[in-house]
Scaffold this active site. Structure first.
Site, mmCIF file in Angstrom:
data_model
loop_
_atom_site.group_PDB
_atom_site.id
_atom_site.type_symbol
_atom_site.label_atom_id
_atom_site.label_comp_id
_atom_site.label_asym_id
_atom_site.label_seq_id
_atom_site.Cartn_x
_atom_site.Cartn_y
_atom_site.Cartn_z
ATOM 1 C CD1 TRP A 1 -35.441 -20.503 -8.328
ATOM 2 C CD2 TRP A 1 -35.455 -19.762 -10.443
ATOM 3 N NE1 TRP A 1 -34.170 -20.084 -8.641
ATOM 4 C CE2 TRP A 1 -34.141 -19.623 -9.926
ATOM 5 C CE3 TRP A 1 -35.690 -19.356 -11.762
ATOM 6 C CZ2 TRP A 1 -33.095 -19.109 -10.680
ATOM 7 C CZ3 TRP A 1 -34.646 -18.850 -12.513
ATOM 8 C CH2 TRP A 1 -33.366 -18.726 -11.979
ATOM 9 C CG ASP A 2 -43.227 -24.720 -10.679
ATOM 10 O OD1 ASP A 2 -43.608 -24.694 -11.859
ATOM 11 O OD2 ASP A 2 -43.939 -25.142 -9.750
ATOM 12 C CG MET A 3 -40.400 -18.347 -11.172
ATOM 13 S SD MET A 3 -41.524 -17.817 -9.849
ATOM 14 C CE MET A 3 -40.400 -17.767 -8.439
#
Length: 805
Positions: A486-488
């Site tokens: 999630w591109d965290m």
């Protein structure tokens, strides 16, 4: 005949309104059927029937139109209150239009032709009651504050707690986060809650570095200037460094690295053009005896005084340059006549695909730098290696590559660092007393597909890793998102402070994250100070990938509740209905819903609750000042064979992200209505404070207006996202400039009250700072250059404020 003619003319207005209402009813009916088939609310179908029939009766001139409309308006009001209660901004799309039409129907020009001179007390009275009920709900909602917390901090200090960050003059701001601890706390007290309303512009300077037609879309002025050595140091998106007089803003000197990529046509392929800051090193601050000299450090290096005070700037064409902080000239004894070429041992990459957008860490003997890698282009991107150079000579001392984490010996000539290993694009935090360097880590590309990730990349992604300053060896690592899809990235600089706990005072590290958790660790060991729990997470990844069954969540978090259909929003019932259809059409199982071919909702989105702005703390009061944002995004995986037909990538949030080498590309978009507004209900941005002695929210208030982001520039206080950081002061005032509207704002840290706001000439998507001028006055300074991806007004302004005399 004349009477009939007059009557016919009188029916024109109700007939026109009836046509409009019939069309709106039919639109709701069609959308309502679609929504119902997706398992959504039946309201839109039923209301569409009711409003459509009301319109037909108006066209026919039947008085029953009044009664039927009253019934549908009454039912709509009850439904709205059951869904959202007395929440004004949630009631607007559900009731405002229907309330306004109800008012119109009560006007004599619309009502009398329907009654034909005959009394109709029941129908008219019912409509009046329905209108009054809807209006009363709207009025009552003005006295509520959904999502807000009102509170008061009744202390100016926690007994025994002091500021233990590295010492510097109170009036200086010597590092990106003021100190290497990233606390963003100033001990200045001249500006207080009682006098902050007297702030006025002191000076404005224009850098001349204005985004051009050929620049990438995300050309941004995210710079936090330094004030040290009697000057203010600013960097610009194109890597220029400018020294200004702190009292007047007059330019003292300018350094232009003349980045080579300026000659490449239109920066093709670039994702970002930014400089968040420069770093400062003062030889005099590290006065030492020969016995303290590092064994690996040549004696000649310590004796060098050609640049006793240095600025380090990373450039967009992949250089690290040392500048004489007094003169702006390159330090010839550093690297190759003042610069190190960061392309060494990196391998091939597209222009702009690798460079450092953030300032390096500077310690006694080392300057340490990471690098930004363009998201979602391919699986063959440059390494995320961290490199430490001798601060005086530019010689490589160690390198830590998360793809080869145990070997930190400087890489041999001709060798290449591990391709596509997780990178660190944000800001380091440093504790020289403990001898540790703290890295907020990203992940291995691509963001949304992890089926081919290596064991080491999985271990070091999306968390904080502590390295030994002298050797680059790993001291500890903690992960905050398992198998991140999630591109965290941990975007914010970790914040270091001494924290009072039930077990005594502990040296703490606070890591703010996109998912909303603030992870509080003992920075010596990486162990929890605030408990972290593994919570169940959704499964069902795409073929070839997997998900983690659990994800870590801190007990200190500002994570939002899961979205529901009723959280969908709009200006009108129609875009709200379309948002609800979109919501029900996408996959959403709560936070950490994996990306899918169907399309998944990512909430919080990849801008996160907290991003690169991080947080600020007051170590004396033992509070954290925060600016959480809440915006949903969507991600849809595209099979490799379908990517070409969908056109080229435009930016990191536009077009298909190709992910060459992976089986899927991805389309990433904010979750917006057809009108371009967020599909989720406001507020989208807040300011808040946490009591760090008990990890409880003291207060939380929506923040910012839609003045500069709506078609009509109305300063509606809806609470808007902010991108950029905050700072706090010993005077009890905190500042933030990153909201979508063009203001620098000041808040009372004890209760969150908005004390003052100063209009900016462009977007302020940066972290402001404060300092004392040569005149002894406290200034507050912000770079206002806008943000390309957010669409805020761009410019080249540096603006300083001070108290009016």
């Amino acid at each position: 005949m004349s009477t009939d003619g007059a009557f016919s003319r009188g029916r024109l207005l109700p007939s026109l309104l009836g046509i409009l209402l019939l069309l709106m009813g039919l639109a709701m009916l069609v959308g309502g059927i679609k929504l119902l088939t997706l398992g959504g609310s039946s309201y839109y179908l039923l209301a569409g029937i009711g409003f459509g029939l009301s319109g037909a009766l108006l066209i026919a001139g039947r008085r029953a139109a009044l009664g039927l409309y009253a019934l549908v308006l009454f039912a709509s009001t009850v439904w709205a209150l059951m869904e959202v209660g007395l929440d004004w901004w949630q009631l607007v799309p559900r009731l405002a239009l229907w309330f306004a039409i109800g008012i119109v129907l009560l006007l004599p020009w619309f009502r009398r032709p329907l009654l034909r001179g005959q009394p109709a007390p029941v129908a008219t009275g019912a409509l009046g009651v329905a209108v009054v009920l809807a209006g009363a709900a709207a009025l009552a909602s003005q006295f509520t504050s959904p999502g807000e917390i009102k509170g008061q901090l009744d202390r100016d200090a926690v007994p025994g707690m002091t500021n233990t960050a590295p010492a510097m003059p109170d009036g200086d701001w010597q590092s990106y986060g003021r100190t290497a601890h990233g606390d963003r706390y100033s001990p200045l007290k001249e500006i207080t809650p009682q006098n902050v309303h007297k702030l006025v512009p002191a000076w404005t300077y224009r850098t001349g570095d204005i985004p051009g037609a050929g620049d990438p879309g995300e050309t941004t002025a995210e710079n936090t200037p330094l004030k040290v050595n009697g000057m203010v140091y600013v960097c610009t998106p194109h890597s220029q460094v400018i020294a200004l007089d702190p009292d007047t803003g007059k330019e003292i000197w300018r350094f232009d690295p003349k980045i080579s990529t300026m000659n490449e046509a239109n920066f093709k392929g670039w994702a970002h053009m930014t400089c968040r800051g420069v770093s400062y090193h003062d030889e005099a601050a590290y006065t030492k005896t020969s016995t303290e000299q590092s064994p690996a450090e040549p004696a000649a290096a310590t004796a060098s005084n050609s640049c006793p005070r240095r600025l380090f700037v990373p450039t967009a064409d992949t250089r690290l340059i040392a500048i004489n902080a007094d003169t702006g000239k390159m330090c010839e004894d550093f690297g190759d006549h003042g610069q190190v070429d960061l392309r060494h041992n990196i391998g091939e990459f597209t222009p702009g695909g690798y460079y450092s957008t953030s300032p390096p860490a500077v310690t006694k003997d080392l300057v340490v730098i990471g690098g930004h890698v363009t998201d979602n282009l391919s699986t063959n991107e440059p390494s995320g290696v961290i490199r430490a150079y001798d601060v005086r000579t530019g010689k490589l001392v160690w390198n830590w590559d998360s793809g080869n984490p145990d070997d930190t010996t400087p890489i041999a000539e001709g060798k290449t660092y591990t391709r596509n290993s997780p990178n660190m694009w944000s800001m380091f935090a440093v504790d020289e007393n403990l001898g540790m360097l703290y890295l907020p880590m990203g992940n291995q590309m691509p963001d949304q597909y992890g089926g081919d990730r290596t064991e080491d990349s999985e271990k070091y992604s999306a968390g904080v890793t502590a390295l030994d300053i002298n050797t680059g060896k790993v001291r500890w690592t903690r992960q905050f998102t398992h198998h991140d899809l999630w591109d965290m990235d941990v975007g914010g600089q970790p914040t270091l402070m001494d924290m009072k706990t039930a077990d005594g005072v502990k040296p703490a590290l606070l890591a703010s994250t996109k998912q909303g958790s603030i992870y509080v660790l003992d920075r010596r060991t990486g162990e929890d100070i605030v408990p972290i729990h593994e919570v169940p997470a959704p499964g069902g990844a795409v073929k070839g990938d997997h998900t983690s069954p659990t994800q870590p969540r801190s007990e200190l978090n500002l994570s939002p509740p899961d979205l529901t259909e009723r959280d969908m929003w709009g200006v009108t019932p129609f875009d709200q209905m379309l948002c609800r259809i979109n919501f029900k059409s996408l996959r959403y199982d709560g936070m950490y819903t994996p990306p899918s071919l169907q399309g998944s909702i990512v909430y919080p989105g990849n801008f996160g609750v907290f991003d690169w702005g991080g947080i600020s703390v007051d170590p004396v009061r033992q509070i954290a000042f925060l600016n959480p944002s809440y915006m949903a995004f969507t991600s849809k995986l595209i099979p490799r064979e379908e990517i070409a037909a969908l056109g080229p990538r435009v930016s990191e949030t536009e077009g298909v992200q190709p992910n060459a080498g992976a089986p899927y590309g991805v389309v990433l978009e904010p979750l917006l209505s057809p009108l371009g507004l967020p599909c989720q209900a406001p507020a989208w941005g807040y300011v808040a404070a946490v009591d760090l002695t008990n990890n409880q929210l003291i207060w939380k208030h929506k923040n910012g207006t839609v003045r500069d982001s709506s078609p009509v520039p109305l300063p509606l206080p809806m609470g808007v996202p902010s991108l950029g950081g905050t700072f706090t002061t010993a005077g009890g005032v905190a500042f933030l400039s990153g909201t979508l509207d063009q203001y620098l704002r000041a808040y009372d840290v004890s209760n969150g009250k908005l004390l003052w706001e100063g209009r900016l000439p462009a977007g302020g998507q940066a972290t402001p700072m404060t300092y004392t001028g040569k005149d002894g006055t406290q200034y507050v300074l912000v770079v206002a250059g806008g943000h390309g991806s957010l669409g805020t007004k761009q410019g080249d302004y540096v603006v300083a404020f001070k108290l009016a005399e």
